[in-house]
Design an enzyme around this catalytic site. Structure first.
Site, PDB file in Angstrom:
ATOM      1  N   ASP A 323       0.898  -1.145   0.021  1.00  0.00           N
ATOM      2  CA  ASP A 323      -0.041  -0.115  -0.046  1.00  0.00           C
ATOM      3  C   ASP A 323       0.960   1.488   0.053  1.00  0.00           C
ATOM      4  O   ASP A 323       2.131   1.193   0.007  1.00  0.00           O
ATOM      5  CB  ASP A 323      -1.001   0.071   1.206  1.00  0.00           C
ATOM      6  CG  ASP A 323      -2.097   0.781   0.989  1.00  0.00           C
ATOM      7  OD1 ASP A 323      -3.330   0.479   1.443  1.00  0.00           O
ATOM      8  OD2 ASP A 323      -2.088   1.735   0.187  1.00  0.00           O
ATOM      9  N   GLU A 523     -10.944   6.880   3.500  1.00  0.00           N
ATOM     10  CA  GLU A 523     -10.001   6.031   4.608  1.00  0.00           C
ATOM     11  C   GLU A 523     -10.115   6.610   5.983  1.00  0.00           C
ATOM     12  O   GLU A 523     -11.231   6.963   6.732  1.00  0.00           O
ATOM     13  CB  GLU A 523      -8.611   6.613   4.107  1.00  0.00           C
ATOM     14  CG  GLU A 523      -8.195   6.007   2.664  1.00  0.00           C
ATOM     15  CD  GLU A 523      -7.060   5.790   2.301  1.00  0.00           C
ATOM     16  OE1 GLU A 523      -6.699   6.257   1.168  1.00  0.00           O
ATOM     17  OE2 GLU A 523      -5.983   5.256   3.016  1.00  0.00           O
TER      18      GLU A 523
HETATM   19  C1  GLC Z   1      -4.348   4.308  -0.241  1.00  0.00           C
HETATM   20  C2  GLC Z   1      -5.351   3.043  -0.013  1.00  0.00           C
HETATM   21  C3  GLC Z   1      -5.299   2.002  -1.117  1.00  0.00           C
HETATM   22  C4  GLC Z   1      -5.011   2.532  -2.557  1.00  0.00           C
HETATM   23  C5  GLC Z   1      -3.633   3.179  -2.427  1.00  0.00           C
HETATM   24  C6  GLC Z   1      -3.390   3.866  -3.858  1.00  0.00           C
HETATM   25  O1  GLC Z   1      -3.846   4.812   0.862  1.00  0.00           O
HETATM   26  O2  GLC Z   1      -5.105   2.385   1.359  1.00  0.00           O
HETATM   27  O3  GLC Z   1      -6.739   1.529  -1.011  1.00  0.00           O
HETATM   28  O4  GLC Z   1      -5.282   1.521  -3.375  1.00  0.00           O
HETATM   29  O5  GLC Z   1      -3.278   4.005  -1.232  1.00  0.00           O
HETATM   30  O6  GLC Z   1      -4.071   4.926  -3.847  1.00  0.00           O
END
Ligand code: GLC
Length: 632
Positions: A323, A523
């Site tokens: 992530d 988030e």
């Molecule tokens: C974010 C998320 C994830 C996403 C990634 C790229 O923090 O946790 O779900 O795919 O970053 O944007």
């Protein structure tokens, strides 16, 4: 806590997921049966062997490195550092605008740069197309996954993913960080709406359907994209108070998101692991480990989770993408973060900013013998498996197909989204046969903050990371139909539709519809301890009630909310989740063109004190049970 690979471990998994027999030991295809859905990823091993043999260490490390495009010092760094992938994270947009043309020009420009590298290995370009190609203005924006969960319709979920894949490809991107196969267990979590629901069986079925829709029967299909099951594992099961503290927003900050899952091994598998077995069986090409921890161990650094379970026992043959800067959260300094995560089984790192530092750090670790070259070759092999399966062999064309522009955001795609909206609505209350409303009433008054508000209708991950309305930024405008506009289009020519946000003017109307709910969020910024409605919404409902006419409340939310009092005031109450651009789908149900068929994907709490509430709780007494939903 080490995870035993005894029968005690394999059997629960078998029971939980009869599809994938647990495969103990390294998943080298010649030694262990590989899940059928993963075999397509093994179709090019000889070509990959030959390519790896030609690759320098720098070229191998480059394939494992994913910067966010906004942090590239220069597009020329793509060839200079042999980069294998780029992403646009939330808010990582083209410099000029979020138009389709600018997105396509930006991504195709990066593909052209990759062709200047020595080996010309094409890029994987990743985006969060989580409810349509939602970054791009003009894309059709589907209901968020929680609404799709309410449909219980795997075929529809697959079709939504197929259309999303086509719109992603139209811009030159070829990888989506979806489906989120989380099992959200605490309604206070800001990412509840990214899940299909609290029930593992529902998530297993719809997650696999989404993978099939994104990837299709063959990853080489230029109208499909690589999917990414996320966030592995247990992201929806964290304990309140263990979440990430968001220093910029201490009041909003995540008390759940990125927190700690405190579960025994069998419960983790039963609730949270099983959907990954089904995604793997469906052929998922990539999996994203979670920021969260399991019993205090960060998923992104856990060899047990990343290698022993996912790769060895479940037979995953694709690659793991971290992530966004998630490995930075591992204990220790950055060098130990890189060492631990790669050693645990991470294959590609979403750096996303200091890619030169990541590359130098990993190279230093390899040259010092602290990261095995065999681990590097395994990671590169996994990445190349996905690329070759997608037809992205060295020198292959990866840029967008101009012919796809005509269908981007098309009426045909929007019709599917409208159907998804209709099927996602859950009718919680309908007294005195309030619904369906007649289309030829003399006057209908529409009230509430959400009646004519695309930001509330679409939610987070829509053009901007936090949604269309973000403090300090101009509100993004996207084509679509508000709930108000849908009502106006649905009624007869003789009917007057009036509107006020606060409910004023409802007196004298023949029926009142009030649309209330949550402001957009994403988030940890969506973690909330109080799921009651805001005062403006309560006031609008109270004002509408005074009109003394049939009162319909429509709730726009990413999760069940505490609306027990407001339910008492309403004659009819519809949970609409976050429907996206096609708000006319709500009118379809309000006026009887489609009977409500949605079923609750999460249990509905009576009060904040009752949260979290899930089927299986010792005392399960929600206001509405999982699976509840009326029709008329
Ligand atoms: C974010 C998320 C994830 C996403 C990634 C790229 O923090 O946790 O779900 O795919 O970053 O944007």
């Amino acid at each position: 806590m080490r995870i035993s690979r005894s029968a005690a471990f394999v059997i629960p998994l078998l029971l939980a997921s009869p599809v994938i027999p647990g495969v103990a030991g390294p998943a080298s295809p010649e030694r262990h049966p590989v899940p059928a859905g993963q075999r397509a990823l093994l179709a090019h091993e000889k070509e990959i062997d030959a390519l790896i043999a030609r690759m320098t260490l720098d070229e191998k490390i480059g394939q494992m490195t994913q910067p966010d495009q906004q942090y590239l010092a220069s597009p020329r760094d793509i060839a200079a550092y042999h980069l294998g992938s780029l992403l646009s994270g939330g808010d990582s947009d083209p410099k000029r605008s979020n138009s389709f043309a600018d997105w396509r020009e930006m991504i195709d420009g990066y593909h052209a740069e990759a062709q200047k590298s020595r080996l010309q290995i094409p890029l994987l370009y990743g985006v969060d197309a989580v409810h349509g190609h939602n970054n791009v203005v003009g894309a059709v924006v589907f209901p968020q996954q929680i609404g799709l969960g309410a449909t219980r319709d795997a075929g529809l979920v697959e079709e939504v993913a197929r259309i999303t894949a086509k719109e992603v490809r139209a811009t030159g991107a070829n990888w989506t960080f979806a489906p989120c196969v989380t099992v959200p267990r605490d309604e206070r979590w800001g990412r509840s709406y990214e899940g299909f629901g609290e029930d593992t069986t529902l998530v297993r079925e719809l997650g696999a359907a989404a993978v099939r829709g994104f990837q299709g029967p063959a990853l080489s299909d230029p109208l499909r994209v690589a999917a990414c099951a996320k966030h592995y594992v247990g992201d929806g099961g964290t304990v309140w108070g263990t979440g990430r503290r968001d220093d910029k927003h201490p009041t909003k900050g995540g008390r759940l998101d990125q927190g700690d899952v405190q579960l025994e091994e069998a419960a983790l598998r039963r609730i949270h692991l099983a959907p990954y077995a089904d995604a793997i069986a469906a052929g998922v090409a990539t999996i994203m480990p979670s920021y969260s921890s399991w019993n205090g161990v960060k998923c992104s650094g856990s060899r047990q989770l990343l290698t022993e379970i996912l790769k060895n026992d479940l037979g995953f043959q694709g690659f793991l993408i971290s992530d966004y800067a998630a490995i930075d959260q591992l204990p220790g300094d950055y060098r130990s973060d890189v060492k631990q995560s790669i050693g645990a089984g991470m294959d590609m790192v979403m750096v996303p900013e200091k890619y030169q530092e990541f590359i130098a750090t990993l190279k230093g670790l390899i040259e010092a013998g602290e990261v095995d070259k065999a681990r590097i070759d395994d990671a590169v092999r996994r990445i190349l498996r996905v690329k070759f399966a997608m037809g992205l062999a060295p020198g292959a064309r990866a840029a967008s197909d101009a012919a796809l522009a005509a269908s981007f955001g098309s009426a045909e795609h929007r019709a599917v989204a409208r159907r998804a909206v209709r099927q996602s609505l859950v009718l919680l209350k309908n007294e005195k046969r309030t619904l369906p409303l007649a289309k030829d009433l003399k006057r209908i008054h529409v009230a509430g903050r959400g009646a004519d508000d695309m930001p509330m209708q679409a939610g987070g991950w829509t053009v901007y990371w936090q949604g269309l309305r973000v403090a300090g930024k101009p509100e993004a405008r996207i084509p679509g139909t508000s709930i108000l506009a849908g009502i106006q289009a649905a009624v007869s020519k003789s009917t007057t539709v009036t509107h006020s946000k606060d409910g004023a003017g409802a007196e004298g109307a023949d029926a009142v519809v009030v649309v209330v709910g949550e402001e957009p969020y994403a988030e940890f910024e969506g973690d909330r301890s109080d799921l009651s409605l805001g005062q403006a919404d309560k006031d609008a409902i109270a004002a509408a009630r005074k009109a003394g006419k049939p009162l319909v409340v429509v709730l726009l939310s990413g999760r069940p909310m505490v609306v027990t009092d407001e339910l008492g005031l309403a004659d009819a109450f519809v949970a609409a989740w976050l429907p996206g651009t096609e708000g006319a789908g709500v009118a379809d149900v309000l006026f009887g063109d489609h009977k409500p068929s949605g079923k609750l994907p999460m249990s509905w709490p009576r009060s904040n004190a009752q949260i979290p509430v899930n089927v299986g709780d010792a005392t399960y007494d929600p206001l509405y049970k999982y699976g509840y939903g009326l029709t008329y």
